[in-house]
Enzyme design. Structure first.
Site, PDB file in Angstrom:
ATOM      1  N   GLY A 103       0.835  -1.197   0.000  1.00 11.86           N
ATOM      2  CA  GLY A 103       0.000   0.000   0.000  1.00 11.86           C
ATOM      3  C   GLY A 103       0.864   1.237   0.000  1.00 11.86           C
ATOM      4  O   GLY A 103       2.057   1.157   0.289  1.00 11.86           O
ATOM      5  N   CYS A 130       5.298  -6.251   1.784  1.00 14.72           N
ATOM      6  CA  CYS A 130       5.717  -4.845   1.745  1.00 14.72           C
ATOM      7  C   CYS A 130       5.014  -4.053   2.847  1.00 14.72           C
ATOM      8  O   CYS A 130       5.286  -4.245   4.012  1.00 14.72           O
ATOM      9  CB  CYS A 130       5.454  -4.284   0.349  1.00 14.72           C
ATOM     10  SG  CYS A 130       6.465  -2.839   0.020  1.00 14.72           S
ATOM     11  N   TYR A 131       4.043  -3.172   2.500  1.00 12.96           N
ATOM     12  CA  TYR A 131       3.351  -2.434   3.558  1.00 12.96           C
ATOM     13  C   TYR A 131       2.716  -3.409   4.558  1.00 12.96           C
ATOM     14  O   TYR A 131       2.704  -3.150   5.762  1.00 12.96           O
ATOM     15  CB  TYR A 131       2.271  -1.526   2.960  1.00 12.96           C
ATOM     16  CG  TYR A 131       1.549  -0.720   4.014  1.00 12.96           C
ATOM     17  CD1 TYR A 131       2.048   0.498   4.438  1.00 12.96           C
ATOM     18  CD2 TYR A 131       0.389  -1.211   4.613  1.00 12.96           C
ATOM     19  CE1 TYR A 131       1.411   1.226   5.436  1.00 12.96           C
ATOM     20  CE2 TYR A 131      -0.262  -0.500   5.612  1.00 12.96           C
ATOM     21  CZ  TYR A 131       0.250   0.719   6.018  1.00 12.96           C
ATOM     22  OH  TYR A 131      -0.378   1.428   7.007  1.00 12.96           O
ATOM     23  N   HIS A 217       7.903  -8.211  -3.535  1.00 11.92           N
ATOM     24  CA  HIS A 217       6.578  -8.553  -4.071  1.00 11.92           C
ATOM     25  C   HIS A 217       6.618  -9.923  -4.758  1.00 11.92           C
ATOM     26  O   HIS A 217       7.113 -10.035  -5.878  1.00 11.92           O
ATOM     27  CB  HIS A 217       6.137  -7.488  -5.071  1.00 11.92           C
ATOM     28  CG  HIS A 217       5.747  -6.215  -4.398  1.00 11.92           C
ATOM     29  ND1 HIS A 217       4.462  -5.951  -3.998  1.00 11.92           N
ATOM     30  CD2 HIS A 217       6.491  -5.149  -4.014  1.00 11.92           C
ATOM     31  CE1 HIS A 217       4.418  -4.773  -3.405  1.00 11.92           C
ATOM     32  NE2 HIS A 217       5.640  -4.265  -3.407  1.00 11.92           N
ATOM     33  N   GLU A 219       4.124 -11.479  -5.980  1.00 15.15           N
ATOM     34  CA  GLU A 219       3.044 -11.625  -6.959  1.00 15.15           C
ATOM     35  C   GLU A 219       3.424 -11.155  -8.356  1.00 15.15           C
ATOM     36  O   GLU A 219       2.765 -11.501  -9.324  1.00 15.15           O
ATOM     37  CB  GLU A 219       1.794 -10.864  -6.469  1.00 15.15           C
ATOM     38  CG  GLU A 219       1.886  -9.344  -6.442  1.00 15.15           C
ATOM     39  CD  GLU A 219       2.558  -8.766  -5.192  1.00 15.15           C
ATOM     40  OE1 GLU A 219       3.283  -9.509  -4.502  1.00 15.15           O
ATOM     41  OE2 GLU A 219       2.383  -7.565  -4.927  1.00 15.15           O
ATOM     42  N   SER A 271     -22.812 -11.201 -27.147  1.00 16.22           N
ATOM     43  CA  SER A 271     -22.115 -10.152 -27.896  1.00 16.22           C
ATOM     44  C   SER A 271     -21.033 -10.694 -28.814  1.00 16.22           C
ATOM     45  O   SER A 271     -20.485  -9.963 -29.616  1.00 16.22           O
ATOM     46  CB  SER A 271     -21.465  -9.196 -26.902  1.00 16.22           C
ATOM     47  OG  SER A 271     -20.373  -9.843 -26.280  1.00 16.22           O
ATOM     48  N   GLY A 272     -20.689 -11.960 -28.665  1.00 16.70           N
ATOM     49  CA  GLY A 272     -19.539 -12.470 -29.407  1.00 16.70           C
ATOM     50  C   GLY A 272     -18.289 -12.417 -28.538  1.00 16.70           C
ATOM     51  O   GLY A 272     -17.281 -13.029 -28.849  1.00 16.70           O
ATOM     52  N   GLY A 273     -18.350 -11.690 -27.414  1.00 15.66           N
ATOM     53  CA  GLY A 273     -17.219 -11.626 -26.488  1.00 15.66           C
ATOM     54  C   GLY A 273     -17.176 -12.849 -25.578  1.00 15.66           C
ATOM     55  O   GLY A 273     -18.143 -13.603 -25.498  1.00 15.66           O
ATOM     56  N   VAL A 274     -16.048 -13.021 -24.904  1.00 18.25           N
ATOM     57  CA  VAL A 274     -15.840 -14.229 -24.106  1.00 18.25           C
ATOM     58  C   VAL A 274     -16.826 -14.330 -22.940  1.00 18.25           C
ATOM     59  O   VAL A 274     -17.410 -15.397 -22.712  1.00 18.25           O
ATOM     60  CB  VAL A 274     -14.416 -14.226 -23.474  1.00 18.25           C
ATOM     61  CG1 VAL A 274     -14.106 -15.563 -22.842  1.00 18.25           C
ATOM     62  CG2 VAL A 274     -13.377 -13.844 -24.473  1.00 18.25           C
ATOM     63  N   ASP A 275     -17.018 -13.232 -22.215  1.00 16.71           N
ATOM     64  CA  ASP A 275     -17.804 -13.321 -20.987  1.00 16.71           C
ATOM     65  C   ASP A 275     -19.246 -13.721 -21.281  1.00 16.71           C
ATOM     66  O   ASP A 275     -19.796 -14.621 -20.642  1.00 16.71           O
ATOM     67  CB  ASP A 275     -17.787 -11.992 -20.223  1.00 16.71           C
ATOM     68  CG  ASP A 275     -16.377 -11.501 -19.997  1.00 16.71           C
ATOM     69  OD1 ASP A 275     -15.449 -12.322 -20.093  1.00 16.71           O
ATOM     70  OD2 ASP A 275     -16.199 -10.294 -19.736  1.00 16.71           O
ATOM     71  N   SER A 276     -19.847 -13.046 -22.257  1.00 17.03           N
ATOM     72  CA  SER A 276     -21.252 -13.368 -22.524  1.00 17.03           C
ATOM     73  C   SER A 276     -21.362 -14.769 -23.122  1.00 17.03           C
ATOM     74  O   SER A 276     -22.319 -15.494 -22.861  1.00 17.03           O
ATOM     75  CB  SER A 276     -21.902 -12.322 -23.428  1.00 17.03           C
ATOM     76  OG  SER A 276     -21.384 -12.371 -24.736  1.00 17.03           O
ATOM     77  N   ALA A 277     -20.336 -15.181 -23.878  1.00 19.59           N
ATOM     78  CA  ALA A 277     -20.358 -16.535 -24.455  1.00 19.59           C
ATOM     79  C   ALA A 277     -20.315 -17.586 -23.344  1.00 19.59           C
ATOM     80  O   ALA A 277     -21.050 -18.576 -23.374  1.00 19.59           O
ATOM     81  CB  ALA A 277     -19.159 -16.719 -25.386  1.00 19.59           C
ATOM     82  N   LYS A 417     -10.731 -12.956 -15.422  1.00 19.57           N
ATOM     83  CA  LYS A 417     -10.855 -13.200 -16.869  1.00 19.57           C
ATOM     84  C   LYS A 417     -10.149 -14.498 -17.297  1.00 19.57           C
ATOM     85  O   LYS A 417     -10.674 -15.252 -18.115  1.00 19.57           O
ATOM     86  CB  LYS A 417     -10.237 -12.014 -17.609  1.00 19.57           C
ATOM     87  CG  LYS A 417     -10.457 -12.018 -19.086  1.00 19.57           C
ATOM     88  CD  LYS A 417     -11.728 -11.293 -19.396  1.00 19.57           C
ATOM     89  CE  LYS A 417     -12.033 -11.244 -20.854  1.00 19.57           C
ATOM     90  NZ  LYS A 417     -13.243 -10.450 -21.115  1.00 19.57           N
TER      91      LYS A 417
END
Ligand code: XMP
Length: 561
Positions: A103, A130-131, A217, A219, A271-277, A417
């Site tokens: 942070g 870290c913080y 870090h 990550e 929509s053709g996008g990944v999420d809605s598919a 995602k």
């Protein structure tokens, strides 16, 4: 490692508010409104199986989401909560351990954020980064001071002890990434220094109770063995089993959706996008023809997008889909509009109207499904406290008609995602669709600078097609976050054969990014740029010049409008 079954069991449906007419807000905003204070995918024990959750307490680090993603890559479920989350909220998630994020504050300043005392009283393992390490130090009786030497960037970590379970499979010396100026002057009682770097004698500390502090870090990609530290923490210190797998997720989601929907009817926007598919396919698996998808073609899509969606979902997956060809209607509404925000709002509002008109014709519908992802949930949870300037009004095609009295189904609310992509692949959605680069809801309209006309859409579609094909041929499509063409409203003089031309300037943008919050322009090979430029000026009528966008985000944004 043996995998146990667990069940994410948050109720992810609730009543949608009916607040009269929509002032076109954006879909995302409406989604947030509707998402309200709904709990984020809390996991409960089912049939004697213990759920595993690691909680990241967020102190304002830009890496908190990355920490959570890394933990989940270890197949352990992880949630992010604000550092001052109430005790009941933390306890309700039944955690196996805590990670305190980095942070921007300094712990010795007055009012500096600290971790709730509950996490120490719980006797569960804690990892401060870290913080987070400095907060542990202060809270457990040590001392942090402003360092004289700042340590930003690469450093080499040397282990001073070899038998800590946190060090299993970690090299005695390894590169790590640092970003701090404060230093641990005195460790809290009971802690020992376990590793050092040239500038940090206490780069890693720990006590017998399983509380650790890391000055670096783990990550970030610049700490190559960072994932091993995190794996050791969740498996060897917290005792997790690793049951967060996408096939478990799919099975559990299907059961849950069946239970929630019963005999009801569901609609969703495709929509053709990944999420809605992925949302549509998951729900279709669970309740079959009780789901109807509505695909609104607003006329701002890329070449072959509509056909591809039709083939995949109706022909291959056999779903119920209503295709609406509304291109003319959108073009009319966009006439003479040049302001990017106006374009976005017009498209967002029109989309909702078209969707609602079609949905009404289906008859009685009980549920509206949408592809809200975990980062949206986290951002909306924290956006109340952050004063941030609006840069762009986002319009998500998987959007929501807020007037409709429907229950909301958001089966991807707990996923990142990359997890959605894995789910998509496991559900049998074609790779091409699963790995599609993000495409903005308002589509090509915000890649045409100035007024959107049919002629310009055609020019851009043709130029964009060449960019996409060349990038794919060069096998760079997946590794780039996005790559596309922009049609500027600049015309310039050229010469083709013996003739003067006065035609449009096309810009090409290709960026690398982790999450679209920041991005860098991609150093595409010159010969690839050359091929793209040659093909565009030779094959796309109306274009005689191509430029490559070499700005990062910030200070630019990824899309031009
Ligand atoms: P910017 O241009 O703000 O974009 O750097 C960040 C990411 O968001 C995408 N984007 C959108 N996605 N609806 C969407 O669903 C939108 O209105 C929208 N505007 C931008 C953009 O493509 C990039 O990935």
């Amino acid at each position: 490692m043996a995998k146990k079954e667990t069940k994410p069991t948050s109720s992810d449906s609730h009543r949608v508010a009916t607040s009269g007419d929509i002032e076109v807000s954006t879909y995302l905003e409406i989604a947030k409104e509707m998402g309200g204070e709904q709990p984020v995918a809390a996991r409960e024990a089912i049939s004697g199986v213990e759920p595993e959750t690691i909680i990241v307490l967020d102190f304002g680090s830009q890496y908190s989401m990355l920490i959570a993603r890394r933990v989940r890559e270890c197949q352990v479920y992880c949630e992010i909560l604000p550092h001052d989350a109430p005790r009941e909220k933390i306890a309700s998630l039944n955690p196996k351990g805590f990670i305190l994020s980095g942070g921007p504050a300094s712990v010795y300043e007055s009012g500096a954020p600290l971790a709730p005392s509950y996490i120490y009283e719980s006797h569960l393992p804690v990892l401060g980064i870290c913080y987070g390490m400095q907060a542990i130090t202060k809270q457990l009786g040590g001392r942090v001071t402003p360092g004289t030497k700042h340590e930003y960037g690469h450093a080499v970590l040397h282990l001073d002890e070899s038998d800590s379970p946190l060090f299993t499979n970690v090299d005695p010396s390894s590169p790590v990434w640092m970003s701090h100026s404060d230093k641990i002057e005195e460790m809290p009682p009971g802690f020992t220094a376990l590793a050092h770097t040239e500038n940090s004698p206490i780069a890693l500390m720990g006590n017998k109770a399983g509380i650790f502090g890391l000055q670096f870090h783990p990550e970030v990609a610049h700490t190559p063995q960072g994932k091993t530290f995190l794996e050791n923490f969740v498996y060897r210190i917290c005792g997790c089993q690793g049951n967060w797998t996408m096939s478990n997720f799919i099975n559990e989601s299907i059961d849950r959706i069946k239970g929630q929907v019963g005999k009801g009817k569901v609609i969703t926007a495709l929509s053709g996008g990944v999420d809605s598919a992925v949302v549509a396919t998951l729900i279709h698996r669970a309740v079959g023809d009780q789901l109807t998808c509505i695909f609104v073609n607003h006329g701002m899509l890329r070449r072959e997008e509509v056909e591809r969606t039709f083939n995949t979902f109706r022909l291959n997956l056999g779903m119920n889909i209503i295709f609406v060809d509304a291109g003319e209607r959108f073009i009319r509404r966009l006439k003479r509009i040049i302001d990017p925000e106006k374009k976005r709002k017009i498209i967002g509002g029109e989309f909702i109207r078209v969707f609602e008109e079609k949905a009404k014709k289906i008859g009685k519908v009980d549920f509206l499904a949408q592809g809200t992802l975990y980062p949206d949930v986290i951002e909306s949870a924290s956006s109340g406290s952050k004063a941030s300037a609006k840069i762009k009004t986002h319009h998500n095609v998987g959007g929501l008609p807020a007037k409709m009295k429907l229950n909301l189904l958001e089966p991807l609310r707990s996923l990142f995602k990359d997890e959605v992509r894995q789910v998509g692949l496991e559900l049998g959605i074609p790779e091409e669709m699963v790995w599609r680069q993000p495409f903005p809801g308002p589509g090509l309209a915000i890649r045409i600078i100035g007024e959107v006309t049919k002629e310009k859409l055609e020019i851009l579609r043709n130029a964009d097609w060449i960019v996409m094909n060349e990038i794919k041929k060069a096998k760079l499509y997946r590794q780039l976050w996005q790559s596309f063409a922009i049609l500027t409203d600049v015309k310039s003089v050229g010469v083709m054969g013996d003739y003067r031309t006065y035609s449009y300037l096309v810009a090409v943008r290709a960026v690398n990014s982790e999450d679209a919050m920041t991005a860098d322009w991609s150093r595409l090979p010159y010969d690839l740029l050359n091929r793209i430029s040659n093909r565009i000026v030779n094959e796309v009528e109306g274009v005689n010049r191509v430029v490559y966008d070499i700005t990062s985000k910030p200070p630019s944004t990824i899309e031009w409008e």
